[in-house]
Design a protein around this motif. Sequence first.
Motif, PDB file in Angstrom:
ATOM      1  N   GLY A 176     -11.741 -61.020 -28.838  1.00  0.00           N
ATOM      2  CA  GLY A 176     -10.354 -61.339 -28.558  1.00  0.00           C
ATOM      3  C   GLY A 176     -10.023 -62.666 -29.220  1.00  0.00           C
ATOM      4  O   GLY A 176     -10.897 -63.518 -29.397  1.00  0.00           O
ATOM      5  N   TYR A 211      -5.449 -63.186 -24.741  1.00  0.00           N
ATOM      6  CA  TYR A 211      -6.402 -62.809 -25.776  1.00  0.00           C
ATOM      7  C   TYR A 211      -5.926 -61.529 -26.453  1.00  0.00           C
ATOM      8  O   TYR A 211      -5.821 -60.491 -25.818  1.00  0.00           O
ATOM      9  CB  TYR A 211      -7.803 -62.642 -25.174  1.00  0.00           C
ATOM     10  CG  TYR A 211      -8.252 -63.924 -24.530  1.00  0.00           C
ATOM     11  CD1 TYR A 211      -8.950 -64.874 -25.260  1.00  0.00           C
ATOM     12  CD2 TYR A 211      -7.910 -64.221 -23.212  1.00  0.00           C
ATOM     13  CE1 TYR A 211      -9.321 -66.084 -24.687  1.00  0.00           C
ATOM     14  CE2 TYR A 211      -8.273 -65.420 -22.634  1.00  0.00           C
ATOM     15  CZ  TYR A 211      -8.978 -66.354 -23.373  1.00  0.00           C
ATOM     16  OH  TYR A 211      -9.326 -67.550 -22.811  1.00  0.00           O
ATOM     17  N   LEU A 218      -7.441 -52.373 -28.342  1.00  0.00           N
ATOM     18  CA  LEU A 218      -7.468 -52.346 -26.878  1.00  0.00           C
ATOM     19  C   LEU A 218      -6.978 -50.967 -26.450  1.00  0.00           C
ATOM     20  O   LEU A 218      -6.032 -50.428 -27.021  1.00  0.00           O
ATOM     21  CB  LEU A 218      -6.560 -53.449 -26.326  1.00  0.00           C
ATOM     22  CG  LEU A 218      -6.624 -53.744 -24.835  1.00  0.00           C
ATOM     23  CD1 LEU A 218      -8.022 -54.219 -24.428  1.00  0.00           C
ATOM     24  CD2 LEU A 218      -5.596 -54.819 -24.466  1.00  0.00           C
ATOM     25  N   MET A 263      -6.541 -58.490 -28.684  1.00  0.00           N
ATOM     26  CA  MET A 263      -7.753 -57.734 -28.960  1.00  0.00           C
ATOM     27  C   MET A 263      -7.422 -56.488 -29.786  1.00  0.00           C
ATOM     28  O   MET A 263      -6.624 -55.652 -29.352  1.00  0.00           O
ATOM     29  CB  MET A 263      -8.422 -57.339 -27.649  1.00  0.00           C
ATOM     30  CG  MET A 263      -9.777 -56.711 -27.827  1.00  0.00           C
ATOM     31  SD  MET A 263     -10.594 -56.455 -26.236  1.00  0.00           S
ATOM     32  CE  MET A 263     -10.962 -58.137 -25.777  1.00  0.00           C
ATOM     33  N   LEU A 316      -5.254 -59.758 -21.467  1.00  0.00           N
ATOM     34  CA  LEU A 316      -5.499 -59.217 -22.799  1.00  0.00           C
ATOM     35  C   LEU A 316      -4.279 -58.433 -23.256  1.00  0.00           C
ATOM     36  O   LEU A 316      -3.621 -57.779 -22.447  1.00  0.00           O
ATOM     37  CB  LEU A 316      -6.701 -58.276 -22.788  1.00  0.00           C
ATOM     38  CG  LEU A 316      -8.000 -58.787 -22.180  1.00  0.00           C
ATOM     39  CD1 LEU A 316      -9.023 -57.658 -22.101  1.00  0.00           C
ATOM     40  CD2 LEU A 316      -8.550 -59.941 -22.983  1.00  0.00           C
TER      41      LEU A 316
END
Length: 136
Positions: A79, A100, A105, A102, A48
């Motif tokens: 995501g 991903y 975060l 996001m 991520l």
Amino acid sequence: MKFDYTSQYTDFGIARMPLVFVEFSNPADSLKRREVFSLVDSGAAATLIDAQYAQELGIDLQSGKRIPFQGIKGTPAIGYEHLIKIRLTHDSREVTVPCYFMPDLQISALLGQAGFFENYKVLFEHYKKRFELTPR
């Protein structure tokens, strides 16, 4: 490649964590690169990265497939899946992985099971406050 844990200030005091610099790049435009201090996280299902880096990498965030991620909060976070190249600062090779993006975060990037752990042997020596990454 061996790394010492890095001290970070948290809400509950100073924590020592397995952080490493990773260069993320856009496979479609090799000039779009960004080095990000990233947490090696064996509990993360995937790799991520905070959505703030999408524009810098020339990625149209919302063109990616929307994937819900369930965390400890109970409410899924969304995501956006994109293929990204990653390269550890001390490694000459790049690998293309699903990543991903996001929004919001809580850390710059997490290096998780899908993508990262598939390409690196990871050895944590928490009692010594160090970790080792070995390319497959």
